[in-house]
Scaffold this active site. Sequence first.
Site, mmCIF file in Angstrom:
data_model
loop_
_atom_site.group_PDB
_atom_site.id
_atom_site.type_symbol
_atom_site.label_atom_id
_atom_site.label_comp_id
_atom_site.label_asym_id
_atom_site.label_seq_id
_atom_site.Cartn_x
_atom_site.Cartn_y
_atom_site.Cartn_z
ATOM 1 N N HIS A 325 0.919 -1.269 -0.074
ATOM 2 C CA HIS A 325 0.134 -0.053 0.110
ATOM 3 C C HIS A 325 0.722 1.328 -0.107
ATOM 4 O O HIS A 325 0.887 1.929 0.916
ATOM 5 C CB HIS A 325 -0.955 0.194 1.237
ATOM 6 N N HIS A 329 1.117 1.489 -5.474
ATOM 7 C CA HIS A 329 -0.226 1.161 -5.616
ATOM 8 C C HIS A 329 -1.431 2.161 -5.799
ATOM 9 O O HIS A 329 -2.341 2.101 -6.560
ATOM 10 C CB HIS A 329 -0.865 0.539 -4.232
ATOM 11 N N HIS A 365 -6.397 7.432 -1.623
ATOM 12 C CA HIS A 365 -7.437 6.345 -0.894
ATOM 13 C C HIS A 365 -6.643 5.546 0.193
ATOM 14 O O HIS A 365 -7.033 5.027 1.225
ATOM 15 C CB HIS A 365 -8.140 5.517 -1.766
ATOM 16 N N ASP A 366 -5.123 5.325 0.148
ATOM 17 C CA ASP A 366 -4.490 4.625 1.066
ATOM 18 C C ASP A 366 -3.443 5.650 1.545
ATOM 19 O O ASP A 366 -2.051 5.209 1.942
ATOM 20 C CB ASP A 366 -3.809 3.514 0.412
ATOM 21 N N ASP A 473 -9.367 -0.660 -6.749
ATOM 22 C CA ASP A 473 -8.650 -0.830 -5.700
ATOM 23 C C ASP A 473 -8.077 -2.332 -5.405
ATOM 24 O O ASP A 473 -7.091 -2.854 -4.981
ATOM 25 C CB ASP A 473 -9.287 -0.612 -4.195
#
Length: 509
Positions: A325, A329, A365-366, A473
């Site tokens: 992550h 990614h 998002h991460d 994702d």
Amino acid sequence: MVGVPVASPPGGAGAPREEAPRPPPPPAPRNGTSPKQGALTIVRRSSSRNKTESCSTPTDEQLDQLDLDTEHLPAVDTPDACDKAALRLRYLLRQLNRGEISAETLQKNLQYAAKVLEAVYIDETKDRRDAEQPRAQQTTLPMRRLRTPCWARCSVEKPNEAKPAVARQQSAPTLVFRRLADEDDELSEVQPDAVPPEVREWLASTFTRQLATSKRKSDEKPKFRSVAHAIRAGIFVDRIYRRVTSTALMQFPQDVVRVLKTLDEWSFDVFALHDAASGAPVKYLGYELLNRYGMIHKFKVPPTILENFLSRIEEGYCKFHNPYHNNLHAADVAQTVHYMLCQTGLMNWLSDLEIFATLVAAIVHDFEHTGTTNNFHVMSGSDTALLYNDRAVLENHHISAAFRLMRDEECNILQNLSRDEFREFRTLVIDMVLATDMSFHFQQLKNMRSLLSLAEPTVDKSKAVSLVLHCCDISHPAKYELTPGTVPGYLFEISYFKPKCNLRRLHSG
């Protein structure tokens, strides 16, 4: 006179009939349709009146004076034809009850009445079609056109690579064509009739010699030529603004440009971008996507602010040295979201602000992922789990950290959004990033299946883009081959080495 056999009315042919008081006929819902109950009502269409009237019941004296001759009847598509047809139908009913009607006369008058009803039906169907056509045009999705890539307008040549003169002459027209094609955007397609009167007056007063205080006569319309010149002047000013801002766009190395040429493909190699960008794929890919969709220009994002924001996001992904992550990614998910937007036509269904929120949500998002699961944070009682009460611990942290970063003036890419735009943007990003929590996976699938099973499903945009981001994702197994050094290698490191390090750190603390 030759009579035709008819059935006797209830009570016998000679039974006296009492005239019962009749209630007023209900109004016809639409021309050409009969009411469900009540007496026969024929709708009369008149060009001089907008409202419809129902023919009153004729008296016996009017029926006695009626001539059933069909030679001098009005045309079937005229308003008087409805009155004539209604009167003749009532007379025919009375004569049928009495048994005093010839077959030839009955046939001719019924044919005339049928033609009148057909004319009314055809006319009404045409009106209904014309009324429904604007609604059908409104539901047609406008086709969105992506902008020219940054590297196509301002790519940097390596200093030690001098191109021949012939090559420069051949490449110059292509570059000019791309630039002109990019500038001919939606402003050049504005039709004069679609411009509101207030905008016309402002454009005419701003870009022409007409004074703003001068008042036109009530019956004088603005000249088409002046409005066209004003719109053209507005487009010219907008092009100047774009050329000024494009000079400050971030420069792309040639190795990055070579990889980004396949950005629209499912098989885009994010590992090659990571190597070409010297470990900074989010910076170049995020910048390219926001430019391609016109977000930099639409929401007036300063290029330097955007570059600072993406650089800080990149640093956050590398903060915990996460083997999976990480920034690679993030770039992979952002490119997959772009593929879903442009290749499926989803971008034509979303507004500019919704696309802006979708791209930013994919990028962050991460953000600052610790490399551990939500369950690990909850069971270990980490500060992050205590802060977010054991609910979607990591996802809440990604959102909070990203918006906290955007509060910095040097990284605030939302500084030119209105209050309402900011609230909608923030709500969309929160919904999308929270939907990446794997504990909601099966619930999302169940909700979408239930929704699509309805006869007339209505899809909520926020839920739709949230499901799209969640699918992107976890899309990596469908994109890369199982070769050493790619996704499987990272997954092996996560599943074997990382938990041992976390447990050792937990017990030692």
